[in-house]
Design a protein around this motif. Structure first.
Motif, PDB file in Angstrom:
ATOM      1  N   ASP A  25       0.851  -1.188   0.000  1.00 17.41           N
ATOM      2  CA  ASP A  25       0.000   0.000   0.000  1.00 17.41           C
ATOM      3  C   ASP A  25       0.888   1.240   0.000  1.00 17.41           C
ATOM      4  OD1 ASP A  25       0.750   0.586   2.710  1.00 17.41           O
ATOM      5  OD2 ASP A  25      -0.877  -0.658   3.461  1.00 17.41           O
ATOM      6  N   ALA A  26       0.269   2.394  -0.109  1.00 20.77           N
ATOM      7  CA  ALA A  26       1.029   3.637  -0.256  1.00 20.77           C
ATOM      8  C   ALA A  26       1.873   3.944   0.974  1.00 20.77           C
ATOM      9  CB  ALA A  26       0.070   4.790  -0.558  1.00 20.77           C
ATOM     10  N   LEU A  27       1.353   3.681   2.167  1.00 22.88           N
ATOM     11  CA  LEU A  27       2.117   3.971   3.380  1.00 22.88           C
ATOM     12  C   LEU A  27       3.376   3.111   3.446  1.00 22.88           C
ATOM     13  CD1 LEU A  27       2.458   5.432   6.042  1.00 22.88           C
ATOM     14  CD2 LEU A  27       1.017   3.695   7.130  1.00 22.88           C
ATOM     15  N   GLU A  28       3.248   1.828   3.116  1.00 17.13           N
ATOM     16  CA  GLU A  28       4.440   0.982   3.074  1.00 17.13           C
ATOM     17  C   GLU A  28       5.422   1.505   2.037  1.00 17.13           C
ATOM     18  OE1 GLU A  28       3.473  -3.139   2.546  1.00 17.13           O
ATOM     19  OE2 GLU A  28       2.104  -3.176   4.249  1.00 17.13           O
ATOM     20  N   GLY A  29       4.912   1.978   0.900  1.00 16.78           N
ATOM     21  CA  GLY A  29       5.783   2.540  -0.116  1.00 16.78           C
ATOM     22  C   GLY A  29       6.553   3.741   0.389  1.00 16.78           C
ATOM     23  N   VAL A  30       5.875   4.642   1.092  1.00 11.38           N
ATOM     24  CA  VAL A  30       6.529   5.832   1.649  1.00 11.38           C
ATOM     25  C   VAL A  30       7.608   5.432   2.650  1.00 11.38           C
ATOM     26  CG1 VAL A  30       6.157   7.851   3.106  1.00 11.38           C
ATOM     27  CG2 VAL A  30       4.577   7.361   1.233  1.00 11.38           C
ATOM     28  N   GLU A 269       3.631  12.543  16.281  1.00  9.27           N
ATOM     29  CA  GLU A 269       4.487  13.406  15.476  1.00  9.27           C
ATOM     30  C   GLU A 269       5.177  12.625  14.354  1.00  9.27           C
ATOM     31  OE1 GLU A 269       3.523  15.157  19.245  1.00  9.27           O
ATOM     32  OE2 GLU A 269       4.501  13.236  18.795  1.00  9.27           O
ATOM     33  N   THR A 270       5.589  11.398  14.643  1.00  6.24           N
ATOM     34  CA  THR A 270       6.222  10.578  13.614  1.00  6.24           C
ATOM     35  C   THR A 270       5.251  10.275  12.491  1.00  6.24           C
ATOM     36  OG1 THR A 270       7.755   9.564  15.187  1.00  6.24           O
ATOM     37  CG2 THR A 270       7.332   8.367  13.141  1.00  6.24           C
ATOM     38  N   ARG A 271       4.028   9.932  12.849  1.00  5.99           N
ATOM     39  CA  ARG A 271       3.013   9.668  11.831  1.00  5.99           C
ATOM     40  C   ARG A 271       2.805  10.897  10.952  1.00  5.99           C
ATOM     41  NH1 ARG A 271      -2.571   9.165  12.693  1.00  5.99           N
ATOM     42  NH2 ARG A 271      -2.351  11.177  13.750  1.00  5.99           N
ATOM     43  N   ASP A 272       2.742  12.075  11.573  1.00  9.63           N
ATOM     44  CA  ASP A 272       2.545  13.297  10.791  1.00  9.63           C
ATOM     45  C   ASP A 272       3.729  13.576   9.876  1.00  9.63           C
ATOM     46  OD1 ASP A 272       0.117  13.629  12.001  1.00  9.63           O
ATOM     47  OD2 ASP A 272       0.795  15.158  13.423  1.00  9.63           O
ATOM     48  N   GLU A 273       4.937  13.273  10.359  1.00 10.70           N
ATOM     49  CA  GLU A 273       6.123  13.480   9.524  1.00 10.70           C
ATOM     50  C   GLU A 273       6.116  12.532   8.331  1.00 10.70           C
ATOM     51  OE1 GLU A 273      10.991  13.158   9.723  1.00 10.70           O
ATOM     52  OE2 GLU A 273       9.783  12.597  11.475  1.00 10.70           O
ATOM     53  N   THR A 275       3.627  11.094   6.859  1.00 12.52           N
ATOM     54  CA  THR A 275       2.556  11.413   5.924  1.00 12.52           C
ATOM     55  C   THR A 275       2.643  12.823   5.341  1.00 12.52           C
ATOM     56  OG1 THR A 275       1.098  12.048   7.774  1.00 12.52           O
ATOM     57  CG2 THR A 275       0.957   9.769   6.975  1.00 12.52           C
ATOM     58  N   GLY A 276       3.696  13.575   5.724  1.00 16.07           N
ATOM     59  CA  GLY A 276       3.940  14.881   5.108  1.00 16.07           C
ATOM     60  C   GLY A 276       2.954  15.963   5.508  1.00 16.07           C
ATOM     61  N   LEU A 277       2.525  15.959   6.763  1.00 20.46           N
ATOM     62  CA  LEU A 277       1.520  16.930   7.189  1.00 20.46           C
ATOM     63  C   LEU A 277       1.982  18.368   6.978  1.00 20.46           C
ATOM     64  CD1 LEU A 277      -1.199  17.596   8.537  1.00 20.46           C
ATOM     65  CD2 LEU A 277      -0.013  17.450  10.753  1.00 20.46           C
ATOM     66  N   ASP A 278       3.243  18.678   7.300  1.00 15.89           N
ATOM     67  CA  ASP A 278       3.723  20.062   7.168  1.00 15.89           C
ATOM     68  C   ASP A 278       3.634  20.539   5.718  1.00 15.89           C
ATOM     69  OD1 ASP A 278       4.230  20.249   9.840  1.00 15.89           O
ATOM     70  OD2 ASP A 278       6.396  19.924   9.684  1.00 15.89           O
ATOM     71  N   ARG A 279       3.982  19.663   4.788  1.00 11.97           N
ATOM     72  CA  ARG A 279       3.906  20.052   3.373  1.00 11.97           C
ATOM     73  C   ARG A 279       2.467  20.346   2.969  1.00 11.97           C
ATOM     74  NH1 ARG A 279       3.143  17.005  -1.298  1.00 11.97           N
ATOM     75  NH2 ARG A 279       3.247  15.070  -0.103  1.00 11.97           N
ATOM     76  N   TRP A 280       1.547  19.544   3.443  1.00 14.69           N
ATOM     77  CA  TRP A 280       0.145  19.772   3.116  1.00 14.69           C
ATOM     78  C   TRP A 280      -0.398  21.020   3.807  1.00 14.69           C
ATOM     79  CZ3 TRP A 280      -2.395  17.684  -0.770  1.00 14.69           C
ATOM     80  CH2 TRP A 280      -1.903  16.512  -1.334  1.00 14.69           C
ATOM     81  N   ARG A 281       0.084  21.319   5.008  1.00 17.18           N
ATOM     82  CA  ARG A 281      -0.315  22.553   5.686  1.00 17.18           C
ATOM     83  C   ARG A 281       0.181  23.768   4.908  1.00 17.18           C
ATOM     84  NH1 ARG A 281      -4.605  21.385   8.626  1.00 17.18           N
ATOM     85  NH2 ARG A 281      -4.176  20.247  10.570  1.00 17.18           N
ATOM     86  N   ASP A 282       1.414  23.676   4.385  1.00 17.49           N
ATOM     87  CA  ASP A 282       1.946  24.790   3.583  1.00 17.49           C
ATOM     88  C   ASP A 282       1.091  25.005   2.339  1.00 17.49           C
ATOM     89  OD1 ASP A 282       3.990  25.149   5.371  1.00 17.49           O
ATOM     90  OD2 ASP A 282       5.484  24.043   4.200  1.00 17.49           O
ATOM     91  N   LEU A 283       0.691  23.941   1.686  1.00 22.36           N
ATOM     92  CA  LEU A 283      -0.178  24.064   0.512  1.00 22.36           C
ATOM     93  C   LEU A 283      -1.531  24.632   0.897  1.00 22.36           C
ATOM     94  CD1 LEU A 283       0.651  20.688  -1.283  1.00 22.36           C
ATOM     95  CD2 LEU A 283       1.288  22.992  -2.055  1.00 22.36           C
ATOM     96  N   GLU A 284      -2.018  24.216   2.055  1.00 18.41           N
ATOM     97  CA  GLU A 284      -3.300  24.732   2.537  1.00 18.41           C
ATOM     98  C   GLU A 284      -3.240  26.248   2.702  1.00 18.41           C
ATOM     99  OE1 GLU A 284      -6.368  22.922   5.759  1.00 18.41           O
ATOM    100  OE2 GLU A 284      -4.425  23.511   6.563  1.00 18.41           O
ATOM    101  N   GLN A 285      -2.131  26.727   3.268  1.00 20.00           N
ATOM    102  CA  GLN A 285      -1.962  28.161   3.449  1.00 20.00           C
ATOM    103  C   GLN A 285      -1.817  28.880   2.107  1.00 20.00           C
ATOM    104  OE1 GLN A 285      -2.101  30.016   6.310  1.00 20.00           O
ATOM    105  NE2 GLN A 285      -2.799  28.085   7.217  1.00 20.00           N
TER     106      GLN A 285
END
Length: 288
Positions: A25-30, A269-273, A275-285
Protein backbone atom coordinates in the motif's frame (compact mmCIF):
# COMPACT_ATOMS: atom_id res chain seq x y z
CA UNK A 1 15.41 13.55 -15.96
CA UNK A 2 15.28 9.81 -16.60
CA UNK A 3 11.93 8.07 -16.32
CA UNK A 4 11.44 5.54 -13.54
CA UNK A 5 11.36 2.83 -16.19
CA UNK A 6 14.79 3.93 -17.43
CA UNK A 7 16.12 3.91 -13.86
CA UNK A 8 14.77 0.39 -13.26
CA UNK A 9 16.22 -0.87 -16.54
CA UNK A 10 19.62 0.64 -15.72
CA UNK A 11 19.71 -0.82 -12.21
CA UNK A 12 18.92 -4.29 -13.56
CA UNK A 13 22.04 -4.10 -15.69
CA UNK A 14 24.37 -2.42 -13.18
CA UNK A 15 27.20 -4.34 -11.57
CA UNK A 16 25.67 -4.13 -8.08
CA UNK A 17 22.58 -6.07 -7.05
CA UNK A 18 19.56 -3.87 -6.35
CA UNK A 19 17.33 -4.60 -3.36
CA UNK A 20 13.58 -4.24 -3.83
CA UNK A 21 11.49 -4.33 -0.64
CA UNK A 22 7.89 -5.42 -1.08
CA UNK A 23 5.12 -2.89 -0.46
CA UNK A 24 1.38 -3.49 -0.59
CA UNK A 25 0.00 0.00 0.00
CA UNK A 26 1.03 3.64 -0.26
CA UNK A 27 2.12 3.97 3.38
CA UNK A 28 4.44 0.98 3.07
CA UNK A 29 5.78 2.54 -0.12
CA UNK A 30 6.53 5.83 1.65
CA UNK A 31 8.27 4.03 4.51
CA UNK A 32 10.38 1.93 2.13
CA UNK A 33 11.36 5.06 0.20
CA UNK A 34 12.31 6.84 3.45
CA UNK A 35 14.46 3.85 4.37
CA UNK A 36 16.44 4.37 1.17
CA UNK A 37 15.01 1.71 -1.13
CA UNK A 38 15.92 2.37 -4.76
CA UNK A 39 13.24 0.09 -6.22
CA UNK A 40 9.86 -0.84 -4.76
CA UNK A 41 8.23 -4.18 -5.48
CA UNK A 42 4.46 -4.72 -5.46
CA UNK A 43 3.90 -8.39 -4.70
CA UNK A 44 0.76 -10.11 -5.89
CA UNK A 45 0.79 -12.22 -2.74
CA UNK A 46 0.95 -9.15 -0.51
CA UNK A 47 -1.73 -7.32 -2.50
CA UNK A 48 -4.02 -10.35 -2.30
CA UNK A 49 -3.67 -10.49 1.48
CA UNK A 50 -4.17 -6.76 1.79
CA UNK A 51 -7.12 -6.38 -0.61
CA UNK A 52 -9.31 -9.32 0.31
CA UNK A 53 -7.61 -10.87 3.33
CA UNK A 54 -7.23 -14.18 1.55
CA UNK A 55 -4.44 -16.28 0.04
CA UNK A 56 -2.65 -15.81 -3.27
CA UNK A 57 -4.78 -18.21 -5.31
CA UNK A 58 -5.66 -16.04 -8.30
CA UNK A 59 -8.50 -14.33 -6.46
CA UNK A 60 -7.21 -10.80 -7.03
CA UNK A 61 -8.30 -9.02 -10.20
CA UNK A 62 -6.15 -6.96 -12.51
CA UNK A 63 -8.09 -3.83 -11.55
CA UNK A 64 -7.47 -4.37 -7.82
CA UNK A 65 -3.72 -4.74 -8.34
CA UNK A 66 -3.50 -1.81 -10.76
CA UNK A 67 -5.33 0.36 -8.23
CA UNK A 68 -2.73 -0.49 -5.61
CA UNK A 69 0.11 0.21 -8.02
CA UNK A 70 -1.42 3.58 -8.88
CA UNK A 71 -1.72 4.49 -5.20
CA UNK A 72 1.85 3.43 -4.41
CA UNK A 73 3.44 5.00 -7.50
CA UNK A 74 1.57 8.22 -6.79
CA UNK A 75 2.96 8.41 -3.25
CA UNK A 76 6.66 7.81 -4.00
CA UNK A 77 9.41 8.93 -6.34
CA UNK A 78 10.93 5.52 -6.94
CA UNK A 79 10.55 2.96 -9.73
CA UNK A 80 7.85 0.42 -8.98
CA UNK A 81 8.19 -3.16 -10.26
CA UNK A 82 4.82 -4.88 -10.12
CA UNK A 83 3.63 -8.47 -10.08
CA UNK A 84 1.15 -8.86 -12.95
CA UNK A 85 0.45 -12.53 -12.16
CA UNK A 86 -0.22 -14.51 -15.36
CA UNK A 87 -1.33 -11.37 -17.19
CA UNK A 88 -4.96 -12.07 -16.22
CA UNK A 89 -5.80 -14.10 -19.30
CA UNK A 90 -4.55 -14.72 -22.81
CA UNK A 91 -2.09 -12.67 -24.85
CA UNK A 92 -4.70 -10.01 -25.58
CA UNK A 93 -5.39 -9.71 -21.87
CA UNK A 94 -1.67 -9.36 -21.25
CA UNK A 95 -1.53 -6.51 -23.76
CA UNK A 96 -4.20 -4.58 -21.87
CA UNK A 97 -2.64 -5.52 -18.52
CA UNK A 98 0.68 -3.95 -19.46
CA UNK A 99 -1.04 -0.82 -20.71
CA UNK A 100 -2.97 -0.45 -17.46
CA UNK A 101 0.06 -1.04 -15.23
CA UNK A 102 2.14 1.43 -17.23
CA UNK A 103 -0.60 4.07 -17.07
CA UNK A 104 -0.80 3.50 -13.31
CA UNK A 105 2.87 4.45 -12.94
CA UNK A 106 4.66 1.10 -12.84
CA UNK A 107 8.19 1.06 -14.25
CA UNK A 108 7.92 -2.63 -15.09
CA UNK A 109 6.00 -5.83 -14.50
CA UNK A 110 6.66 -9.52 -14.33
CA UNK A 111 4.35 -12.00 -16.04
CA UNK A 112 4.44 -15.68 -15.13
CA UNK A 113 3.89 -18.89 -17.06
CA UNK A 114 1.43 -20.52 -14.67
CA UNK A 115 -1.84 -21.83 -16.00
CA UNK A 116 -5.06 -20.50 -14.49
CA UNK A 117 -5.96 -20.43 -11.73
CA UNK A 118 -2.51 -19.19 -10.75
CA UNK A 119 -1.19 -19.19 -7.19
CA UNK A 120 1.81 -18.20 -5.12
CA UNK A 121 5.00 -19.54 -6.64
CA UNK A 122 5.97 -21.20 -3.36
CA UNK A 123 2.71 -23.18 -3.11
CA UNK A 124 2.43 -26.75 -4.36
CA UNK A 125 0.34 -28.17 -7.22
CA UNK A 126 1.00 -25.53 -9.85
CA UNK A 127 0.60 -26.06 -13.58
CA UNK A 128 2.12 -24.25 -16.55
CA UNK A 129 0.98 -23.02 -19.93
CA UNK A 130 2.89 -24.26 -23.00
CA UNK A 131 6.07 -22.38 -23.88
CA UNK A 132 4.56 -21.11 -27.13
CA UNK A 133 1.60 -19.59 -25.29
CA UNK A 134 3.85 -17.83 -22.80
CA UNK A 135 6.06 -16.51 -25.59
CA UNK A 136 2.97 -15.04 -27.24
CA UNK A 137 2.07 -13.32 -23.97
CA UNK A 138 5.54 -11.83 -23.71
CA UNK A 139 5.45 -10.54 -27.28
CA UNK A 140 2.10 -8.93 -26.49
CA UNK A 141 3.54 -7.39 -23.32
CA UNK A 142 6.49 -5.89 -25.20
CA UNK A 143 4.31 -4.57 -28.00
CA UNK A 144 1.90 -2.95 -25.53
CA UNK A 145 4.31 -0.68 -23.70
CA UNK A 146 4.20 3.00 -24.60
CA UNK A 147 7.71 3.64 -23.31
CA UNK A 148 10.32 1.28 -24.71
CA UNK A 149 12.17 1.51 -21.38
CA UNK A 150 9.25 -0.12 -19.53
CA UNK A 151 10.64 -3.42 -18.21
CA UNK A 152 9.02 -6.76 -18.99
CA UNK A 153 10.25 -9.56 -16.73
CA UNK A 154 9.41 -13.17 -17.59
CA UNK A 155 8.76 -15.31 -14.54
CA UNK A 156 8.80 -19.08 -14.78
CA UNK A 157 7.44 -21.47 -12.15
CA UNK A 158 8.88 -24.48 -13.96
CA UNK A 159 11.32 -25.65 -11.27
CA UNK A 160 8.60 -27.33 -9.19
CA UNK A 161 6.58 -28.57 -12.17
CA UNK A 162 9.08 -29.61 -14.85
CA UNK A 163 12.47 -29.31 -13.15
CA UNK A 164 15.48 -27.02 -13.29
CA UNK A 165 16.43 -27.96 -16.87
CA UNK A 166 13.01 -26.93 -18.14
CA UNK A 167 13.12 -23.72 -16.12
CA UNK A 168 16.34 -22.70 -17.85
CA UNK A 169 15.06 -23.75 -21.28
CA UNK A 170 11.87 -21.79 -20.75
CA UNK A 171 13.86 -18.76 -19.59
CA UNK A 172 15.91 -18.84 -22.79
CA UNK A 173 12.76 -19.03 -24.91
CA UNK A 174 11.23 -16.13 -23.01
CA UNK A 175 14.28 -13.93 -23.58
CA UNK A 176 14.13 -14.79 -27.28
CA UNK A 177 10.47 -13.68 -27.22
CA UNK A 178 11.53 -10.25 -25.95
CA UNK A 179 11.68 -10.40 -22.14
CA UNK A 180 14.12 -7.90 -20.63
CA UNK A 181 14.87 -10.01 -17.56
CA UNK A 182 14.10 -13.43 -16.09
CA UNK A 183 12.68 -14.42 -12.72
CA UNK A 184 13.00 -18.15 -12.03
CA UNK A 185 10.73 -18.53 -9.02
CA UNK A 186 11.14 -21.00 -6.17
CA UNK A 187 14.49 -22.68 -6.95
CA UNK A 188 14.85 -25.25 -4.20
CA UNK A 189 18.60 -25.45 -3.49
CA UNK A 190 21.69 -23.30 -3.58
CA UNK A 191 22.84 -25.52 -6.45
CA UNK A 192 19.70 -24.48 -8.37
CA UNK A 193 20.47 -20.82 -7.71
CA UNK A 194 24.06 -21.28 -8.82
CA UNK A 195 23.10 -23.08 -12.01
CA UNK A 196 20.53 -20.43 -12.96
CA UNK A 197 23.16 -17.73 -12.39
CA UNK A 198 25.72 -19.59 -14.50
CA UNK A 199 23.52 -20.59 -17.43
CA UNK A 200 21.64 -17.29 -17.65
CA UNK A 201 24.59 -15.05 -16.86
CA UNK A 202 23.95 -12.87 -19.91
CA UNK A 203 20.40 -12.05 -18.80
CA UNK A 204 19.32 -9.73 -15.94
CA UNK A 205 18.10 -12.03 -13.17
CA UNK A 206 15.49 -11.39 -10.49
CA UNK A 207 15.29 -13.57 -7.38
CA UNK A 208 12.98 -13.88 -4.37
CA UNK A 209 14.06 -15.77 -1.24
CA UNK A 210 11.17 -15.46 1.21
CA UNK A 211 11.26 -16.68 4.79
CA UNK A 212 9.28 -19.92 4.88
CA UNK A 213 9.41 -20.43 1.12
CA UNK A 214 11.11 -23.11 -0.95
CA UNK A 215 14.27 -21.15 -1.77
CA UNK A 216 17.32 -21.06 0.55
CA UNK A 217 17.61 -17.74 2.37
CA UNK A 218 20.90 -16.39 1.07
CA UNK A 219 22.05 -12.80 1.67
CA UNK A 220 22.29 -10.27 -1.12
CA UNK A 221 26.09 -10.38 -1.35
CA UNK A 222 26.03 -14.14 -1.97
CA UNK A 223 23.25 -13.82 -4.56
CA UNK A 224 25.26 -11.11 -6.30
CA UNK A 225 28.22 -13.52 -6.47
CA UNK A 226 25.90 -16.07 -8.09
CA UNK A 227 24.94 -13.56 -10.77
CA UNK A 228 21.63 -12.10 -9.61
CA UNK A 229 20.77 -8.49 -10.35
CA UNK A 230 17.63 -7.78 -8.31
CA UNK A 231 16.61 -9.28 -4.96
CA UNK A 232 12.97 -9.06 -3.95
CA UNK A 233 11.75 -9.00 -0.36
CA UNK A 234 8.23 -9.64 -1.54
CA UNK A 235 6.21 -10.03 1.66
CA UNK A 236 8.74 -9.47 4.45
CA UNK A 237 7.26 -6.17 5.62
CA UNK A 238 3.71 -7.49 5.46
CA UNK A 239 4.59 -10.56 7.49
CA UNK A 240 6.21 -8.30 10.08
CA UNK A 241 3.03 -6.22 10.12
CA UNK A 242 0.92 -9.34 10.64
CA UNK A 243 2.90 -10.27 13.76
CA UNK A 244 2.83 -6.76 15.19
CA UNK A 245 -0.82 -6.06 14.49
CA UNK A 246 -1.93 -9.42 15.85
CA UNK A 247 -0.21 -8.62 19.15
CA UNK A 248 -1.55 -5.05 19.23
CA UNK A 249 -5.16 -6.02 18.53
CA UNK A 250 -5.03 -8.85 21.06
CA UNK A 251 -3.65 -6.51 23.72
CA UNK A 252 -6.29 -3.85 23.03
CA UNK A 253 -9.17 -6.31 23.12
CA UNK A 254 -7.94 -8.04 26.28
CA UNK A 255 -6.96 -4.95 28.29
CA UNK A 256 -8.82 -1.97 26.88
CA UNK A 257 -5.64 0.01 27.57
CA UNK A 258 -3.07 1.16 25.01
CA UNK A 259 -0.59 2.64 27.49
CA UNK A 260 1.58 -0.49 27.51
CA UNK A 261 1.91 -0.24 23.72
CA UNK A 262 3.46 3.22 23.53
CA UNK A 263 6.99 1.85 23.15
CA UNK A 264 5.89 -0.27 20.17
CA UNK A 265 3.96 2.27 18.11
CA UNK A 266 4.90 5.43 16.24
CA UNK A 267 4.30 8.74 17.97
CA UNK A 268 1.67 11.15 16.71
CA UNK A 269 4.49 13.41 15.48
CA UNK A 270 6.22 10.58 13.61
CA UNK A 271 3.01 9.67 11.83
CA UNK A 272 2.54 13.30 10.79
CA UNK A 273 6.12 13.48 9.52
CA UNK A 274 5.80 10.26 7.50
CA UNK A 275 2.56 11.41 5.92
CA UNK A 276 3.94 14.88 5.11
CA UNK A 277 1.52 16.93 7.19
CA UNK A 278 3.72 20.06 7.17
CA UNK A 279 3.91 20.05 3.37
CA UNK A 280 0.14 19.77 3.12
CA UNK A 281 -0.32 22.55 5.69
CA UNK A 282 1.95 24.79 3.58
CA UNK A 283 -0.18 24.06 0.51
CA UNK A 284 -3.30 24.73 2.54
CA UNK A 285 -1.96 28.16 3.45
CA UNK A 286 -0.88 28.87 -0.11
CA UNK A 287 -4.28 28.11 -1.56
CA UNK A 288 -6.36 29.30 1.37
Amino acid sequence: MDSNATVLRRRLTDDEIVLAPGVSDALEGVLAERAGAEILYVSGNAVASSVHGGPDLGLTTMTETVDRVRQIAGAVDRPVLADADDGYGNALSVRRTVQEFERAGAAGVHVEDQDAPKQCGHFDDKSLVPIEEMCGKLRAACDARANDAFVVVARTDAVAVEGIDAAIDRSRAYVDAGADAVFVDAPETEAHLERIGDELADVPLVVNVPYGGKTPMLPADRLAELGYDCMLFATTAQKAKIELLADVYEHLVETGDERDLTDRVATWETRDEVTGLDRWRDLEQRYG
